[in-house]
Design an enzyme around this catalytic site. Structure first.
Site, PDB file in Angstrom:
ATOM      1  CG  ASP B  11     -13.212 -20.720 -44.733  1.00  0.00           C
ATOM      2  OD1 ASP B  11     -13.211 -19.962 -45.399  1.00  0.00           O
ATOM      3  OD2 ASP B  11     -13.313 -21.362 -43.391  1.00  0.00           O
ATOM      4  CG  ASP B 130      -7.885  -9.985 -42.896  1.00  0.00           C
ATOM      5  OD1 ASP B 130      -8.636  -9.924 -44.088  1.00  0.00           O
ATOM      6  OD2 ASP B 130      -7.467 -10.588 -43.209  1.00  0.00           O
TER       7      ASP B 130
END
Lengths: 194, 251
Positions: B11, B130
């Site tokens: 990230d 997703d």
């Protein structure tokens, strides 16, 4: 002064990667489409990520197709660069440079693109030593060159195809040595040392 | 044969890695190159840098990060998060990204997939999806899993491939973060349905989960974050285990 090593600049994606890989090896190359610089360089790298017909048109419009064909110093085509050095590509039904007298065809089985790490097998020619036999290198392509008299390494994914080619001073890899970890670096170094 | 790929996800915020490697003595906190290089040495096959920066201005920092990674890392990497248009995609390509991953922007404007594929090639474009199972149907979410859409997982996956996606990264929101294994059943169905490589994401907790996702789940690659960040599953041991269990991995 003419640069030692040039990377042919054209309308392709991510040709910087090759330059970065050479920099990691301590080698400064020049990215250029200047015909004089290309003709006079000690070594020429013809990289590539992109589409065949558009790229051939770009090369033709600048007279680079003729220049590449006539180069006498060591030349290394990478991925699309290798495919464009062949006779004809099914991608956009494109007439290519014709350095290697063989055609480029589309994968008709398996997942396309052939993307990821696969093994080099049946190695021969000046780019390889014994140590790379069976090593993994990184591929990403949807078209391929069948095995022929020019093939210096094969790769298989249920079907066998050329991982690299060589004819006289012309070398070519379907895989990306610049993205293939230390194995790729070894192969690039060998080309530079030719 | 193509080897199965192991992909750590890092990230990134404001050009720095905020979740990457949390257990070794990395000198510069947040340096994307150091984190990436560490994973590369461990045997990662690719890297994903996921940008979670909120503001547009700070996004410029991402290009700087991408360039640094491209200069220093000798394996392929993908950049995802906040790619909203052709301009963003072009800037990341120019900076040296091998691939970009697009999620919400593709849902809001599916034509963007065609545009990116046409401009930069399918090999440059990963579509991230997703999804969450609701009343027996897999609903696609956008905006980091916050907003449900009218799209259904399998139909959407087929559509993005038709439009030119080069790869699909599927995260099961039901499995993400719970460490009980990947959504193998859905992954296997997806893998048979789509003509492009499939990256599995969400659910890795132990090495057996990776074995399952490559065998039962028929995935081409497995992405994970926390099990790698905290070295709960060291990549060299994972690959050795997979190889012992007849999974083709690059060692």
């Amino acid at each position: 002064m003419n640069p030692e090593i040039v990377i042919i600049k054209y309308n392709a994606g991510n040709i910087r990667s090759v330059d970065f890989a050479l920099q990691r090896l301590g080698i400064n190359a020049e990215i250029t489409d200047d015909p004089e610089k290309i003709k006079n360089a000690a070594k020429v790298i013809f990289p590539g990520v992109g589409e065949a017909s558009g790229t051939m048109k770009y090369l033709h419009d600048r007279g680079l197709d003729k220049i590449i064909r006539e180069l006498r110093q060591p030349v290394l085509g990478i991925c699309l660069g290798m495919q464009l050095m062949c006779r004809f590509s099914e991608e956009g039904n494109t007439s290519c440079l014709g350095i290697f007298d063989t055609d480029v065809v589309k994968f008709r089985e398996g997942k396309v693109p052939h993307m990821g790490w696969n093994r080099l097998e049946e190695l021969k020619g000046d780019l390889y030593g014994y140590s790379e036999d069976g090593d993994y290198v990184y591929f990403v392509h949807s078209f391929y060159v069948p095995s022929s008299q020019y093939t210096t390494a094969v790769c298989s994914n249920g079907y066998v195809f050329s991982a690299s080619l060589q004819k006289n001073n012309f070398f070519a890899t379907q895989y990306h040595p610049e993205k293939s970890g230390t194995t790729g670096e070894t192969i690039l170094k060998r080309f530079i040392a030719l | 044969m193509l080897s199965k790929r192991i992909i750590p996800c890092l990230d990134v915020r404001d050009g720095k890695v905020v979740k990457g490697v949390n257990f070794v003595n990395i000198t510069e906190i947040g340096d994307p190159v150091e984190h990436g290089a560490w994973y590369s040495e461990q045997g990662a096959d690719e890297l994903v840098y996921l940008d979670i920066t909120a503001t547009h201005e700070k996004r410029k920092l991402l290009s700087g990060l991408v360039r640094k990674v491209a200069e220093n890392i000798n394996i392929p990497f993908t950049v995802g998060g906040g790619v909203n248009g052709l301009g963003d995609a072009g800037a990341l390509l120019e900076a040296g990204a091998d691939k970009i991953s697009v999620n919400s922007a593709a849902i809001l404007d599916p034509g963007l997939i065609d545009q990116i594929a046409k401009s930069f090639g399918s090999q440059f474009l990963v579509i991230a999806v997703d999804a969450k199972k609701i009343n027996g149907s897999w609903v696609v979410y956008r905006s980091g899993g916050r907003i449900a859409t009218s799209r259904e997982l399998f139909d959407w996956a087929a559509e993005v491939c038709d439009r030119g996606a080069g790869e699909i990264l599927f995260t099961s929101m039901d499995h993400d973060g719970v460490k009980t294994g990947y959504a193998c059943q859905e992954l296997a169905q997806l893998s048979e349905k789509v003509p492009v490589p499939l990256i599995a994401s969400g659910g890795a907790g132990k090495r057996e989960h990776f074995l399952e996702v490559f065998t039962e789940g028929k995935a081409d690659a497995a992405l994970a974050a926390s099990v790698f960040h905290y070295n709960e599953i060291p990549i060299p041991e994972l690959k050795k285990y997979l190889k012992e269990n007849s999974v083709n991995v690059r060692i």
